[in-house]
Design an enzyme around this catalytic site. Sequence first.
Site, short mmCIF file in Angstrom:
data_model
loop_
_atom_site.label_atom_id
_atom_site.label_comp_id
_atom_site.label_asym_id
_atom_site.label_seq_id
_atom_site.Cartn_x
_atom_site.Cartn_y
_atom_site.Cartn_z
N HIS A 374 0.65 -1.45 0.45
CA HIS A 374 0.31 -0.22 -0.46
C HIS A 374 1.29 1.36 0.01
O HIS A 374 0.55 2.04 0.12
CB HIS A 374 -1.28 0.16 1.30
CG HIS A 374 -2.24 -0.96 1.48
ND1 HIS A 374 -3.08 -0.90 0.82
CD2 HIS A 374 -1.61 -2.65 1.47
CE1 HIS A 374 -3.98 -1.84 1.00
NE2 HIS A 374 -2.92 -3.31 1.94
N LYS A 565 -8.89 13.30 4.55
CA LYS A 565 -7.99 12.66 4.74
C LYS A 565 -7.35 12.72 5.73
O LYS A 565 -7.24 13.60 6.34
CB LYS A 565 -7.47 12.30 3.08
CG LYS A 565 -6.59 13.26 2.96
CD LYS A 565 -6.03 13.03 1.54
CE LYS A 565 -7.06 13.36 0.42
NZ LYS A 565 -7.18 12.54 -0.52
N ARG A 566 -5.80 11.33 5.75
CA ARG A 566 -4.98 11.76 7.25
C ARG A 566 -3.80 13.28 6.70
O ARG A 566 -4.27 13.84 5.12
CB ARG A 566 -4.20 11.33 7.02
CG ARG A 566 -4.84 9.87 7.88
CD ARG A 566 -5.23 10.32 9.19
NE ARG A 566 -4.11 10.02 9.99
CZ ARG A 566 -3.39 9.34 10.94
NH1 ARG A 566 -4.68 8.14 11.40
NH2 ARG A 566 -2.32 10.07 11.53
N LYS A 571 0.20 14.42 0.82
CA LYS A 571 -1.08 14.68 0.34
C LYS A 571 -1.60 16.88 0.43
O LYS A 571 -2.65 16.65 -0.04
CB LYS A 571 -2.31 14.49 1.08
CG LYS A 571 -2.21 12.89 1.42
CD LYS A 571 -3.27 12.26 2.29
CE LYS A 571 -2.97 11.19 3.15
NZ LYS A 571 -3.61 9.90 2.12
N THR A 673 -8.94 5.93 -1.56
CA THR A 673 -10.31 5.33 -1.93
C THR A 673 -11.57 6.70 -1.61
O THR A 673 -12.26 6.68 -2.25
CB THR A 673 -10.46 4.64 -0.66
OG1 THR A 673 -9.83 4.75 0.18
CG2 THR A 673 -9.47 3.61 -1.19
N LYS A 677 -15.11 7.94 -3.20
CA LYS A 677 -15.63 7.90 -2.62
C LYS A 677 -16.73 8.97 -3.21
O LYS A 677 -18.22 9.43 -3.44
CB LYS A 677 -16.28 8.01 -1.47
CG LYS A 677 -15.67 6.87 -0.94
CD LYS A 677 -14.83 6.14 0.81
CE LYS A 677 -14.47 5.16 1.25
NZ LYS A 677 -13.02 5.16 2.10
C1 26Q Z 1 3.51 0.48 10.03
C2 26Q Z 1 4.53 0.61 11.10
C3 26Q Z 1 4.05 0.91 12.69
C4 26Q Z 1 3.16 2.28 12.74
C5 26Q Z 1 2.30 2.17 11.50
C6 26Q Z 1 2.02 1.70 10.53
C7 26Q Z 1 1.62 2.15 9.53
C8 26Q Z 1 -0.11 2.09 9.97
C9 26Q Z 1 -1.52 2.45 8.82
C10 26Q Z 1 1.39 1.69 8.67
C11 26Q Z 1 0.48 2.51 7.45
C12 26Q Z 1 -0.58 2.28 8.07
C13 26Q Z 1 -1.46 2.85 6.66
C14 26Q Z 1 -1.19 2.87 5.10
C15 26Q Z 1 -2.47 3.60 4.87
O1 26Q Z 1 -3.78 3.57 4.78
N1 26Q Z 1 -2.12 3.28 3.52
C16 26Q Z 1 -2.98 3.54 2.06
O2 26Q Z 1 -4.02 2.65 1.50
C17 26Q Z 1 -4.41 2.66 0.69
C18 26Q Z 1 -5.62 1.44 0.46
O3 26Q Z 1 -4.75 0.91 -0.27
C19 26Q Z 1 -4.37 3.63 -0.36
O4 26Q Z 1 -5.55 4.11 -0.74
C20 26Q Z 1 -3.75 4.85 0.60
O5 26Q Z 1 -2.86 5.86 -1.32
C21 26Q Z 1 -2.31 4.68 1.17
O6 26Q Z 1 -2.04 5.62 1.16
#
Ligand code: 26Q
Length: 832
Positions: A374, A565-566, A571, A673, A677
């Site tokens: 991702h 979004k975050r 972004k 995503t 929406k």
């Molecule tokens: C990793 C290690 C330690 C702590 C936290 C994390 C961590 C947690 C969550 C790293 C990444 C995430 C989340 C990532 C995320 O939401 N990515 C998004 O995924 C979506 C679904 O595929 C995409 O549409 C987005 O583009 C992408 O940013």
Amino acid sequence: MTRRTPVAARPDHALIEGHTDNTVAAIRSGFLANLLFTQARLPEHATPNELYLALAATVRDRLVQRWMSTVHALTERDVRVVSYLSAEFLLGPQLINNLVALGIETEVREALAGLGIDFAELAAREEEPGLGNGGLGRLAACYLDSLATLEIPAVGYGIRYEFGIFDQEIRDGWQVEVTDKWLQHGNPWEIARPGIAFHVGLGGRTEPFEDVDGHWRVRWIPDRDVRGVAHDTAIAGYRVGTCGLLRLWKAEAAESFDFQAFNLGDYLGAVDQKVVSENISKVLYPNDALSQGRQLRLEQQHFFVSCSLQDMLRLHLLQGRSPDTFHRHFAVQLNDTHPAVAVAELMRLLIDEHALPWERAWEVCHAALAYTNHTLLPEALERWPVPLFARLLPRHLEIIYEINRRFLDEVRVRFPADEARVARMSLIDEHGERFVRMAHLATVGSHAVNGVAALHSELLRREVLCDFAELEPDKFTNVTNGVTPRRFLRVANPRLAGLLTEAVGDGWVRDLEQLRGIEARAGDEGFRAAWREVKLAAKRDLAEVIRSRTGVSVDPASMFDVQVKRIHEYKRQHLNALHVITLYNRIRYNPAVEFVPRTVIVGGKAAPGYRMAKLIIKLINSIAEVVNADPLVRGRLKVVFLPDFNVTNAQGVYPAADLSEQISTAGKEASGTGNMKFAMNGALTIGTLDGANVEIRDAVGVDNFFLFGLTVDQVGALRSGGYHPRAVFGGDAELHEAITQLAAGAFSRGDAGLFRPLVDNLLDHDPFLVLADYRAYIDAQDAATRAFLDTERWTRMSILNTARTGCFSSDRAIREYAERIWGVVPVPVEVA
Ligand code: 26Q
């Protein structure tokens, strides 16, 4: 997809005659019974929360019935089940979604009304389970919805965090994090299963030994033992008998350890141990794009992966099957690298616990697992320091070393005398401090690797995993993300849903491509007027939410320009902010200008440790304060920071948007995503050629999308040619003015220091090319303004966006996974 014939439901599943009938009378008596027997309350004495819990229990009864039928259908046949392993599931509110899935919304409202209870008031009591950060966790939830709706047997496995993503409050324009106590009033949707629990080891050492058959084996002697207890939530498919399962693990102390310490007289020590164990499922890490090597995070990952794999093996053996056929019965999907330790854990279980030879175990593992990537951001790629790994998971590290040894031997055979390549591909990063590279582990251990949008998958193959793609090109594939039209159209936007159903029937809810049918209506003046009515009503609703949450009143007739979004620099919410300042300046210099009224709405959480993101939130709020109060503006421009963006709030935002901001630096957003929406709900996109924007633009037509900005290749060229943001700054009068104002404190009551870090970063580094894309962005915004002035044209474009986004249904995505990666087929279930 081929569909099997339904297995007849066992009649005894209608456990209590008529108990789960969907008549108003049955719902009413079920509700009263639950209120009485689970809450010990009579209706006249019950609190709203008690009423809510009783209603949820009444709905859950109906889910449980379907779930039992599903389990029955699965045990009757030899089917492959999807196990979706994800550290996050961002479900959002359950009540309304379940009512819509079951088709009992009207009956429930009526049953409650008969008792003098207002449904909406009860629904508002629900705390959403925020067990995710953003896109990745929400995607997992959309996929569970589609799996159930498509009748594909599936279990989502994850962690039952006691505290999910923090609630965001805004004080003096700054983000303040508040603990998410989502369980404090009880969670009526889950069923705790103390009988389904597994031990998970941590730490300790390994020891070789010779087993009774004379084979050399390895024993892991952990020095900590945590128990994971299953907590199940039923996931209803839309209007089908199938019910999916979300099984989340809660960490508890393993009893043996309590007693050991207790026997030694160290009672408090035993309690300490209990607290430490329970910490594992205590809290969700709130970073979404930064991987920090925190021990507890690795413990969480190993904990839920181990419980989940043990659970699958238990079910597998229970059916009288042998461990070496595991892969035929389970397709295990890794949602990013967060569960990547599964590669080592499945090998360990098969070899150490079930005595399979290495080669056989590897075949099973490789055939069972698949990995979805991702992110391309280097700082988000997970790596764990080898010493930490060695301390926490010594046996897993040995297994990873052995996988690596065998893998690199293969690389050396294919590419002789190319040690640079070997070092690049190694599962261990040995440049300086040593790290385990989780993306490499997941890639090597899986039979399929996919990106989440066409562009992202291409960049994965071309850059991040290019050596792996060269070695095994067929392993790599794309599955573009999708979102569920049940939640994001039918539930979130009931008015639009009604209009769509009037136009093309209600088949679109399960088959979103049917929305093509409204394309022809874009030319119909009456339909366009009805379309605008629906949008305006949603904007009125959101305006009311904005007023009550922020005190700002906004004009529903203005263009609702939304970025939710975050918060992250890639972004580029700060690019949006620069546009707002530019508009503001245009009004100030020419107050009589014919200005198309706009409401710029921004929402999103910043990771608590991400200072620049938090400063961007402060920036938006600071601009809002100045712009909204300036009499010269005369309400024609409003800026709103919508606090606490979560699934509940999102459902009010997408339907009300006119313009969707998808403005990341090309190559940085894997898919997005939210973009889908918005488009489904008839918003037009202003966006870069990034992530799934590319495919959205192709689908809706280039004339119905406001494109701007550098392409991935141009970004690369600009960077390698030497990028000088200061030169851009000097060469654009409007940009120059906006940034100069920021630096001078024009939006911070004269405090020139406040936004200094942001300004300096933009002028000296600008890692995400905000300045490089500024002018193109402003031009695209101006084009959007002109289009909005032509109401009929805008409405046509809006209708075409909805009509043509059928392919962004998560049903399409899940069909692709099912056919191309998992090899699973639907198993229809008859409801008893
Ligand atoms: C990793 C290690 C330690 C702590 C936290 C994390 C961590 C947690 C969550 C790293 C990444 C995430 C989340 C990532 C995320 O939401 N990515 C998004 O995924 C979506 C679904 O595929 C995409 O549409 C987005 O583009 C992408 O940013």
